[in-house]
Write a protein that holds these residues in place. Structure first.
Motif, PDB file in Angstrom:
ATOM      1  N   THR A 133       7.281 -13.366  -2.166  1.00  0.00           N
ATOM      2  CA  THR A 133       6.851 -11.970  -2.089  1.00  0.00           C
ATOM      3  C   THR A 133       5.341 -11.869  -2.256  1.00  0.00           C
ATOM      4  O   THR A 133       4.755 -12.544  -3.106  1.00  0.00           O
ATOM      5  CB  THR A 133       7.540 -11.125  -3.178  1.00  0.00           C
ATOM      6  N   ARG A 186      -1.723  -4.185  -4.697  1.00  0.00           N
ATOM      7  CA  ARG A 186      -1.906  -3.088  -5.641  1.00  0.00           C
ATOM      8  C   ARG A 186      -3.329  -2.557  -5.534  1.00  0.00           C
ATOM      9  O   ARG A 186      -4.259  -3.302  -5.207  1.00  0.00           O
ATOM     10  CB  ARG A 186      -1.668  -3.563  -7.081  1.00  0.00           C
ATOM     11  N   GLN A 200       8.620 -11.189   1.833  1.00  0.00           N
ATOM     12  CA  GLN A 200       8.776  -9.814   1.387  1.00  0.00           C
ATOM     13  C   GLN A 200       7.399  -9.257   1.020  1.00  0.00           C
ATOM     14  O   GLN A 200       6.540  -9.979   0.504  1.00  0.00           O
ATOM     15  CB  GLN A 200       9.704  -9.731   0.167  1.00  0.00           C
ATOM     16  N   VAL A 201       7.192  -7.961   1.307  1.00  0.00           N
ATOM     17  CA  VAL A 201       5.918  -7.308   1.009  1.00  0.00           C
ATOM     18  C   VAL A 201       6.188  -6.094   0.131  1.00  0.00           C
ATOM     19  O   VAL A 201       7.028  -5.249   0.455  1.00  0.00           O
ATOM     20  CB  VAL A 201       5.188  -6.883   2.293  1.00  0.00           C
ATOM     21  N   VAL A 202       5.479  -6.005  -0.984  1.00  0.00           N
ATOM     22  CA  VAL A 202       5.583  -4.877  -1.907  1.00  0.00           C
ATOM     23  C   VAL A 202       4.206  -4.247  -2.039  1.00  0.00           C
ATOM     24  O   VAL A 202       3.199  -4.956  -2.200  1.00  0.00           O
ATOM     25  CB  VAL A 202       6.097  -5.333  -3.296  1.00  0.00           C
ATOM     26  N   LYS A 203       4.157  -2.897  -1.981  1.00  0.00           N
ATOM     27  CA  LYS A 203       2.884  -2.192  -2.103  1.00  0.00           C
ATOM     28  C   LYS A 203       2.947  -1.214  -3.266  1.00  0.00           C
ATOM     29  O   LYS A 203       3.889  -0.442  -3.381  1.00  0.00           O
ATOM     30  CB  LYS A 203       2.560  -1.433  -0.813  1.00  0.00           C
ATOM     31  N   GLU A 204       1.911  -1.286  -4.093  1.00  0.00           N
ATOM     32  CA  GLU A 204       1.764  -0.348  -5.206  1.00  0.00           C
ATOM     33  C   GLU A 204       0.359   0.248  -5.096  1.00  0.00           C
ATOM     34  O   GLU A 204      -0.584  -0.177  -5.766  1.00  0.00           O
ATOM     35  CB  GLU A 204       1.961  -1.067  -6.540  1.00  0.00           C
ATOM     36  N   THR A 260       2.488  -8.997  -3.141  1.00  0.00           N
ATOM     37  CA  THR A 260       2.355  -7.660  -3.718  1.00  0.00           C
ATOM     38  C   THR A 260       0.906  -7.200  -3.596  1.00  0.00           C
ATOM     39  O   THR A 260      -0.013  -7.913  -4.007  1.00  0.00           O
ATOM     40  CB  THR A 260       2.778  -7.647  -5.195  1.00  0.00           C
TER      41      THR A 260
END
Length: 467
Positions: free
Chosen positions: A353, A357, A314-318, A355
């Motif tokens: 995951t 940022r 999973q990839v999360v971008k902030e 992440t």
């Protein structure tokens, strides 16, 4: 000059060496002089500018010699004209020799102009015949030059241009001394009836010519070392920037192979994204790119990894919008993301995951974070903790890549911080100053993009045919 004592001649010879060194050192402090002197190919304007800068203080020296009795060391017309000839060629040397002769001609020393023109022509001819390195490496240490010449010629006889230059300068100085002895009121040059003093006069001339060459050659060597250092740094940055794990390419191609029959459209998308990555790696890139461009490259890389690992990754971008236009080192995130996947998430059966940022902190620094919830690592032991047997060797290469590039490009203004907790993940934080956006070269981009697009079309047609 009719009667000059031997002691005055000897003192004058010593002072001439000091004058040559002082004038040469003073000119060497000028940035404009150094740029013109060390230009790979000088324009005619640069040559005449150099001649003017060299001759300006020495024309005053000739004027002082003419006006002040027994102040002879300031007149370096012969050596200066010869120096101009071997450095700048006959035309610029003749112009400089003419300027140096004007005070003498006004003092009724009418032979000064034709002698300077002859010296300029002879020196300029030698410069065309000799290699530039022969001129720059000319040594004023006459005894050492002769010793080297004898030793080399005993082993392999050949024409030594440096020794030839030494003989030409000394021989022409002797002719000038004879002319001054025959007609002292029409031409000035040191001369003596004592053979050993005359020998010193002739030997002094190559030294006066060699001193500026030695001083300026030291600057030339320093400039060459700086250029080599710059090229080495660029090569090092380019190597670091283009570094990508070959296992990633092999794994991606294997994944494409497995998808060609079952999911041809997905396979084609992966080919296009791989082509985008290779385009970035192959084209000439600036050291700094906008963060938005760096993210676009990272998206292609992550999309391929997501296809390879499936729902395990999973990839999360902030991403803060104000950071998109900030320029950052190119290919900065990919090594960190690869490290997170390879050493943090891949050993975990359940995946995890990543992440990303970005923000601008209170100190005005650009902050980028790459965090994973993988197996973590032990910083003290520099090993991945938890499942060492499942992790391939090479952990830390991506971090080393990033550290080296940050150090080279920012020095002490940036830092890399790694926080890891065994079994709970790793976070890498990059802090760097915000640089102004720069224009980067577009040369060759359209040709390369057209070639890659053509490759995409060919591969796409082949994929659809197989499907």
């Amino acid at each position: 000059m009719v009667h000059v004592s031997q002691s005055l001649i000897l003192i004058t010879l010593l002072v001439e060496l000091g004058v040559a060194a002082a004038v040469s050192s003073s000119l060497a402090r000028s940035r404009r002089f150094k740029d013109a002197l060390l230009a790979a190919r000088r324009t005619p304007l640069q040559k005449f500018e150099l001649a003017a800068m060299i001759c300006a203080p020495l024309v005053l020296g000739v004027l002082v010699r003419v006006k002040v009795p027994n102040f002879l060391a300031a007149d370096l017309s012969f050596a200066t004209t010869f120096l101009l000839g071997i450095l700048l060629g006959p035309v610029a040397a003749m112009a400089g020799g003419t300027a140096l002769a004007i005070p003498s001609v006004l003092h009724h020393e009418y032979w000064a102009l034709p002698v300077n023109l002859t010296v300029a022509a002879a020196a300029g001819t030698f410069a065309r015949f000799a290699d530039a390195e022969d001129v720059w490496s000319f040594s004023p240490m006459i005894d050492l030059s002769i010793y080297r010449w004898i030793r080399r010629n005993l082993q392999r006889p050949h024409l030594d241009r440096q020794v030839l230059l030494l003989v030409v300068i000394a021989g022409m100085q002797f002719c000038a001394s004879v002319l001054s002895w025959i007609n002292p009121r029409r031409y000035f040059s040191l001369h003596s009836k004592e053979w050993w003093v005359e020998l010193l006069i002739c030997a002094n001339a190559p030294i006066v010519v060699g001193i500026p060459l030695k001083i300026w050659n030291a600057i030339r060597v320093e400039r060459q070392l700086e250029e080599q250092g710059r090229l080495l740094l660029e090569a090092r940055l380019d190597a670091l920037q283009r570094q990508i794990n070959p296992h990633f390419l092999f794994n991606t191609l294997n994944s494409i192979t497995s998808l060609v029959r079952s999911q041809p459209e997905l396979a084609r998308e992966m080919i296009v994204k791989l082509a985008n990555i290779l385009r970035v790696l192959l084209k000439d890139r600036d050291a700094f790119v906008p963060f938005s461009e760096e993210l676009a490259f990272t998206d292609d890389y992550l999309d391929i990894e997501v296809v390879r690992f499936g729902p395990k990754l999973q990839v999360v971008k902030e991403i803060a919008p104000e950071t998109l236009d900030v320029v950052v080192p190119g290919m900065l995130l990919q090594p960190l993301i690869e490290n997170s996947i390879k050493h943090g998430l891949e050993p975990r059966i359940s995946g995890g995951t990543i992440t990303l940022r970005s923000r601008i902190d209170d100190d005005g620094l650009m902050v980028i974070e790459v965090e994973d919830d993988g197996v973590g690592m032990s910083i003290e032991r520099n090993q991945v903790s938890g499942a060492e047997s499942l992790v391939r060797q090479g952990a830390g290469i991506g971090m080393k890549n990033v550290r080296e590039r940050m150090e080279v490009q920012y020095g002490s203004m940036a830092n890399v911080e790694v926080n890891s907790r065994p079994g709970r993940g790793t976070k890498v934080t990059l802090r760097m100053p915000i640089l102004e956006a720069k224009m980067w070269s577009q040369s060759g981009r359209h040709v390369l993009e057209a070639a890659v697009s053509a490759m995409d079309d060919v591969i796409g047609r082949a994929t659809r045919t197989r499907g």
